[in-house]
Design an enzyme around this catalytic site. Structure first.
Site, PDB file in Angstrom:
ATOM      1  N   LYS A   1       0.843  -1.204   0.000  1.00 12.87           N
ATOM      2  CA  LYS A   1       0.000   0.000   0.000  1.00 12.87           C
ATOM      3  C   LYS A   1       0.876   1.251   0.000  1.00 12.87           C
ATOM      4  CE  LYS A   1      -3.928   1.655   2.802  1.00 12.87           C
ATOM      5  NZ  LYS A   1      -4.789   1.249   3.950  1.00 12.87           N
TER       6      LYS A   1
ATOM      7  N   SER B   1      -9.424   0.894   2.904  1.00 12.65           N
ATOM      8  CA  SER B   1      -8.628   1.781   2.070  1.00 12.65           C
ATOM      9  C   SER B   1      -7.483   1.052   1.348  1.00 12.65           C
ATOM     10  CB  SER B   1      -8.033   2.908   2.936  1.00 12.65           C
ATOM     11  OG  SER B   1      -7.175   2.371   3.938  1.00 12.65           O
TER      12      SER B   1
ATOM     13  N   SER C   1      -9.720  -1.742   6.959  1.00  9.80           N
ATOM     14  CA  SER C   1      -9.197  -1.480   5.625  1.00  9.80           C
ATOM     15  C   SER C   1      -8.430  -2.615   4.980  1.00  9.80           C
ATOM     16  CB  SER C   1      -8.309  -0.229   5.653  1.00  9.80           C
ATOM     17  OG  SER C   1      -9.101   0.914   5.894  1.00  9.80           O
TER      18      SER C   1
END
Length: 391
Positions: free
Chosen positions: A31, A108, A132
């Site tokens: 990420k 996310s 997330s």
């Protein structure tokens, strides 16, 4: 807003292994909130990118993975400053959910989930504050894991809310999920067959629609279980407490930058950041005290041999491009499920199932603190002995 995006922010950012170990031959994506030497993070927002310097070193988790034989394959898209569960980024677009392209991938850690679910990498690293990792794993039909809060080193990771921030990982393969866990959590002693009590949180099962509830419960036939109520005042109270602590800590982490730079945020996220600015930080100690009470209560229930079973999400992934108001309503329901592990700091693994239309739905198992590896092993041995699955 862009309609679609690749899973990757930068797919040609390659870091070769620095050592040899149990992750030899495996590739991973990370990420775009983890520090990488000489690389600038976007954190899902172009203004963040333009106002921050490149990394000075690799985040600790990246160093650990490289040292144990894994190869970094690229950085992946995230919702803006990790403050969403949808995966729709106003600036960079929405990574395509490979299991249902007309539905959101979840956020996310959207790009990481899509990279893993698409088979672009063997596993992907994300962060999980309010769900997330768990939610995009559920929406994209893969295995996902959130560890005990504080169990995995967060050095070099952009923060969101320190009381809840964790590093998590996702994969199509359960054995790979376990291998990554054994690298990142190396100090846990695992007993044979540690779990003898399986609890169903009644409040959580009331949040999923009946059709998907029946499918998940059918997968648990033959498991001896006990139905319990875990939240005396209801999970909505837990969710609101989580929301207030998270919001206060988010403004503490990013309020100064937001006030100075006045970045543009997308719909829904802009309103949430504005709301965090209205919270009173002097109320945080009392809120944290309430969190500790809840944490102790659920830990006392699970002890060393208990597993809590819940649906990961209220159902399948919502359709893309829904009005922000509709998504916020769904988010409120979703957070009642994700806040259970979030507010207690407990480890949670989500495993994939399909509904009658072939869409992914997730089933989750939660154990007590520092039972992370034991939890993944229990799921692998106890649940998947019943059916042929990709392990």
């Amino acid at each position: 807003m862009k309609e679609n995006a690749s899973a990757f922010v930068k797919d040609n950012l390659i870091l070769e292994p620095t050592g040899s170990g149990p992750l030899n031959g495996l590739t991973f994506a990370i990420k775009d909130v983890f520090e990488i030497e000489n690389y600038k993070n976007t954190a899902g927002n172009p203004h963040w990118y333009h106002t921050h310097e490149p990394g000075q070193q690799h985040a600790t988790v990246i160093e650990s993975l490289l040292k144990n034989g894994a190869r970094l394959q690229g950085t992946t898209h995230t919702d803006e400053l990790m403050y969403s569960l949808n995966g729709e980024n106003y600036h960079y677009g929405t990574p395509v959910n490979p299991r249902s392209p007309n539905r959101i991938p979840g956020g996310s850690s959207s790009g990481s989930a899509v990279a893993a679910a698409s088979g672009l990498v063997d596993f992907a690293i994300g962060t999980d504050t309010g769900g997330s990792v768990r939610i995009p794993s559920s929406y994209c039909g893969i295995f996902g894991f959130r560890p005990t809060h504080g169990e995995v080193n967060m050095n070099g990771v952009i923060p969101l809310a320190k009381s809840f921030d964790t590093i998590g990982w996702m994969s199509q393969n359960l054995d790979t999920l376990l291998k990554v866990g054994e690298v990142l959590i190396s100090n846990e002693e695992v007993k044979d067959n540690p779990f003898s009590h399986v609890y169903f949180a009644e409040e959580a099962w009331q949040l999923i629609d009946e059709e998907n509830k029946e499918i998940l419960l059918d997968s648990l036939k033959g498991v001896s279980k006990q139905v319990v109520n875990i939240a005396a005042d209801g999970l909505a109270k837990w969710s609101e407490l989580f929301r207030l602590i998270q919001g206060t800590e988010i403004w503490q982490a990013h309020g100064e930058w937001i006030n100075e730079e006045r970045p543009t945020f997308g719909p829904g996220i802009a309103e949430r950041f504005q709301w965090t600015s209205t919270l009173n930080p002097s109320e945080l100690p009392a809120l944290l005290g309430k969190q500790n009470v809840i944490r102790g209560q659920l830990s006392s229930l699970l002890k060393e041999d208990g597993i809590l079973v819940i649906p990961t999400a209220p159902g399948v992934a919502p359709l893309k491009n829904l009005p922000s108001e509709e998504l916020e309503q769904y988010r409120n329901q979703l957070m009642q499920l994700t806040c259970i592990a979030g507010i207690t700091g407990l480890p949670q693994v989500t495993i994939p199932f399909e509904n009658k239309d072939g869409l992914p739905i997730g089933l989750s198992f939660i154990a007590n603190h520092h039972q992370d590896i034991a939890l993944i092993k229990w799921v692998r041995e106890m649940m998947f002995a019943k059916r042929k699955v990709k392990r």
